[in-house]
Design a protein around this motif. Structure first.
Motif, PDB file in Angstrom:
ATOM      1  N   SER A  99      59.343  -9.079  19.244  1.00  0.00           N
ATOM      2  CA  SER A  99      59.658  -9.306  18.157  1.00  0.00           C
ATOM      3  C   SER A  99      59.211 -11.249  17.617  1.00  0.00           C
ATOM      4  O   SER A  99      59.368 -11.962  18.048  1.00  0.00           O
ATOM      5  CB  SER A  99      60.820  -9.514  17.319  1.00  0.00           C
ATOM      6  N   ASP A 100      58.290 -11.549  16.599  1.00  0.00           N
ATOM      7  CA  ASP A 100      58.182 -13.125  16.176  1.00  0.00           C
ATOM      8  C   ASP A 100      58.917 -12.635  14.910  1.00  0.00           C
ATOM      9  O   ASP A 100      57.888 -13.380  14.030  1.00  0.00           O
ATOM     10  CB  ASP A 100      56.708 -12.785  16.147  1.00  0.00           C
ATOM     11  N   LEU A 101      58.882 -11.824  14.501  1.00  0.00           N
ATOM     12  CA  LEU A 101      60.191 -11.676  13.181  1.00  0.00           C
ATOM     13  C   LEU A 101      60.880 -13.712  13.072  1.00  0.00           C
ATOM     14  O   LEU A 101      61.298 -14.203  13.860  1.00  0.00           O
ATOM     15  CB  LEU A 101      61.071 -10.685  12.961  1.00  0.00           C
ATOM     16  N   SER A 102      60.752 -13.655  12.275  1.00  0.00           N
ATOM     17  CA  SER A 102      60.837 -15.683  11.627  1.00  0.00           C
ATOM     18  C   SER A 102      62.849 -15.317  11.479  1.00  0.00           C
ATOM     19  O   SER A 102      63.037 -14.444  10.995  1.00  0.00           O
ATOM     20  CB  SER A 102      60.788 -16.359  10.659  1.00  0.00           C
ATOM     21  N   GLU A 103      63.085 -16.867  12.021  1.00  0.00           N
ATOM     22  CA  GLU A 103      64.769 -16.257  11.790  1.00  0.00           C
ATOM     23  C   GLU A 103      65.326 -17.189  10.745  1.00  0.00           C
ATOM     24  O   GLU A 103      66.300 -17.177  10.036  1.00  0.00           O
ATOM     25  CB  GLU A 103      65.310 -18.157  13.030  1.00  0.00           C
ATOM     26  N   SER A 104      63.930 -17.647   9.407  1.00  0.00           N
ATOM     27  CA  SER A 104      64.294 -17.917   8.132  1.00  0.00           C
ATOM     28  C   SER A 104      64.499 -16.507   7.455  1.00  0.00           C
ATOM     29  O   SER A 104      64.009 -16.442   7.089  1.00  0.00           O
ATOM     30  CB  SER A 104      63.653 -18.683   7.470  1.00  0.00           C
ATOM     31  N   PRO A 105      65.455 -16.241   6.864  1.00  0.00           N
ATOM     32  CA  PRO A 105      65.537 -14.857   5.763  1.00  0.00           C
ATOM     33  C   PRO A 105      64.419 -14.887   5.091  1.00  0.00           C
ATOM     34  O   PRO A 105      64.207 -13.700   5.120  1.00  0.00           O
ATOM     35  CB  PRO A 105      67.175 -15.304   5.433  1.00  0.00           C
ATOM     36  N   GLU A 106      64.289 -15.689   4.077  1.00  0.00           N
ATOM     37  CA  GLU A 106      62.839 -15.803   3.580  1.00  0.00           C
ATOM     38  C   GLU A 106      61.822 -15.267   4.131  1.00  0.00           C
ATOM     39  O   GLU A 106      61.225 -14.248   3.418  1.00  0.00           O
ATOM     40  CB  GLU A 106      63.297 -17.418   2.723  1.00  0.00           C
ATOM     41  N   GLU A 107      61.993 -16.033   5.287  1.00  0.00           N
ATOM     42  CA  GLU A 107      60.248 -15.474   5.392  1.00  0.00           C
ATOM     43  C   GLU A 107      60.291 -14.449   6.502  1.00  0.00           C
ATOM     44  O   GLU A 107      59.669 -14.145   6.646  1.00  0.00           O
ATOM     45  CB  GLU A 107      59.872 -17.096   6.828  1.00  0.00           C
ATOM     46  N   ALA A 108      61.547 -14.230   7.511  1.00  0.00           N
ATOM     47  CA  ALA A 108      61.058 -13.156   7.360  1.00  0.00           C
ATOM     48  C   ALA A 108      61.039 -11.362   6.976  1.00  0.00           C
ATOM     49  O   ALA A 108      60.701 -11.190   7.146  1.00  0.00           O
ATOM     50  CB  ALA A 108      62.741 -12.862   8.324  1.00  0.00           C
ATOM     51  N   LEU A 109      61.790 -11.932   5.395  1.00  0.00           N
ATOM     52  CA  LEU A 109      61.686 -10.975   4.571  1.00  0.00           C
ATOM     53  C   LEU A 109      60.288 -11.037   3.772  1.00  0.00           C
ATOM     54  O   LEU A 109      59.482  -9.809   4.402  1.00  0.00           O
ATOM     55  CB  LEU A 109      62.349 -10.773   2.907  1.00  0.00           C
ATOM     56  N   ARG A 110      59.509 -11.873   4.011  1.00  0.00           N
ATOM     57  CA  ARG A 110      57.955 -11.996   3.326  1.00  0.00           C
ATOM     58  C   ARG A 110      57.709 -10.931   4.462  1.00  0.00           C
ATOM     59  O   ARG A 110      56.376 -10.768   4.452  1.00  0.00           O
ATOM     60  CB  ARG A 110      57.120 -13.666   3.130  1.00  0.00           C
ATOM     61  N   GLN A 111      57.753 -11.877   5.643  1.00  0.00           N
ATOM     62  CA  GLN A 111      56.860 -11.008   6.834  1.00  0.00           C
ATOM     63  C   GLN A 111      57.160  -9.593   7.214  1.00  0.00           C
ATOM     64  O   GLN A 111      55.831  -8.880   7.273  1.00  0.00           O
ATOM     65  CB  GLN A 111      57.190 -11.623   8.473  1.00  0.00           C
ATOM     66  N   PHE A 112      58.399  -9.032   6.841  1.00  0.00           N
ATOM     67  CA  PHE A 112      58.576  -8.127   7.357  1.00  0.00           C
ATOM     68  C   PHE A 112      57.496  -7.246   5.685  1.00  0.00           C
ATOM     69  O   PHE A 112      57.089  -5.853   6.103  1.00  0.00           O
ATOM     70  CB  PHE A 112      60.284  -7.083   7.269  1.00  0.00           C
ATOM     71  N   LEU A 113      57.729  -7.320   4.703  1.00  0.00           N
ATOM     72  CA  LEU A 113      56.981  -6.967   3.709  1.00  0.00           C
ATOM     73  C   LEU A 113      55.674  -7.014   3.267  1.00  0.00           C
ATOM     74  O   LEU A 113      54.697  -5.422   2.859  1.00  0.00           O
ATOM     75  CB  LEU A 113      57.577  -6.885   1.964  1.00  0.00           C
TER      76      LEU A 113
END
Length: 121
Positions: A99-113
């Motif tokens: 997983s390369d999901l960001s640790e930042s909640p905002e960036e992680a949400l953008r990545q996932f969406l």
């Protein structure tokens, strides 16, 4: 763990991803549910007890039998990944990759969406 600004995340989902998001709300502290235009949903959770523990889960079982989830539960099965304990369930519980999901909640949400947008459009 700090409280996550779910109101800000709801705004991101509803505004930046209006083409795929029907609705979004926070059912509890550090939780988010996003309803998608295809009838599926996303549940996002950040632990209040375990530092930095999270789950970004896209539930599609009723549509095509699939799930997609970034999480960092330290399952021994996934120790081989460089990103351990972070991992991504790519369509099923057993199809798992790094997983390369960001640790930042905002960036992680953008990545996932963004990932979701690419799958459903």
């Amino acid at each position: 763990m700090k409280r996550v600004n779910t109101s800000r995340l709801i705004d991101i989902a509803l505004v930046e991803f209006a083409d795929i998001v029907d609705d979004a709300y926070d059912p509890d502290i550090n939780e988010l549910r996003i309803l998608l235009v295809d009838g599926s949903f996303v549940d996002i959770w950040w632990s209040l007890k375990l530092e930095r523990r999270y789950s970004f889960h896209w539930e599609r079982k009723s549509l095509d039998g699939k799930i997609y989830r970034h999480d960092n539960a330290p399952h021994k099965r996934w120790r081989r990944f460089k990103t351990y304990p972070r991992h991504f369930h790519n369509g099923s519980e057993d199809e798992v990759v790094e997983s390369d999901l960001s640790e930042s909640p905002e960036e992680a949400l953008r990545q996932f969406l963004t990932f979701i947008r690419n799958k459903i459009t």
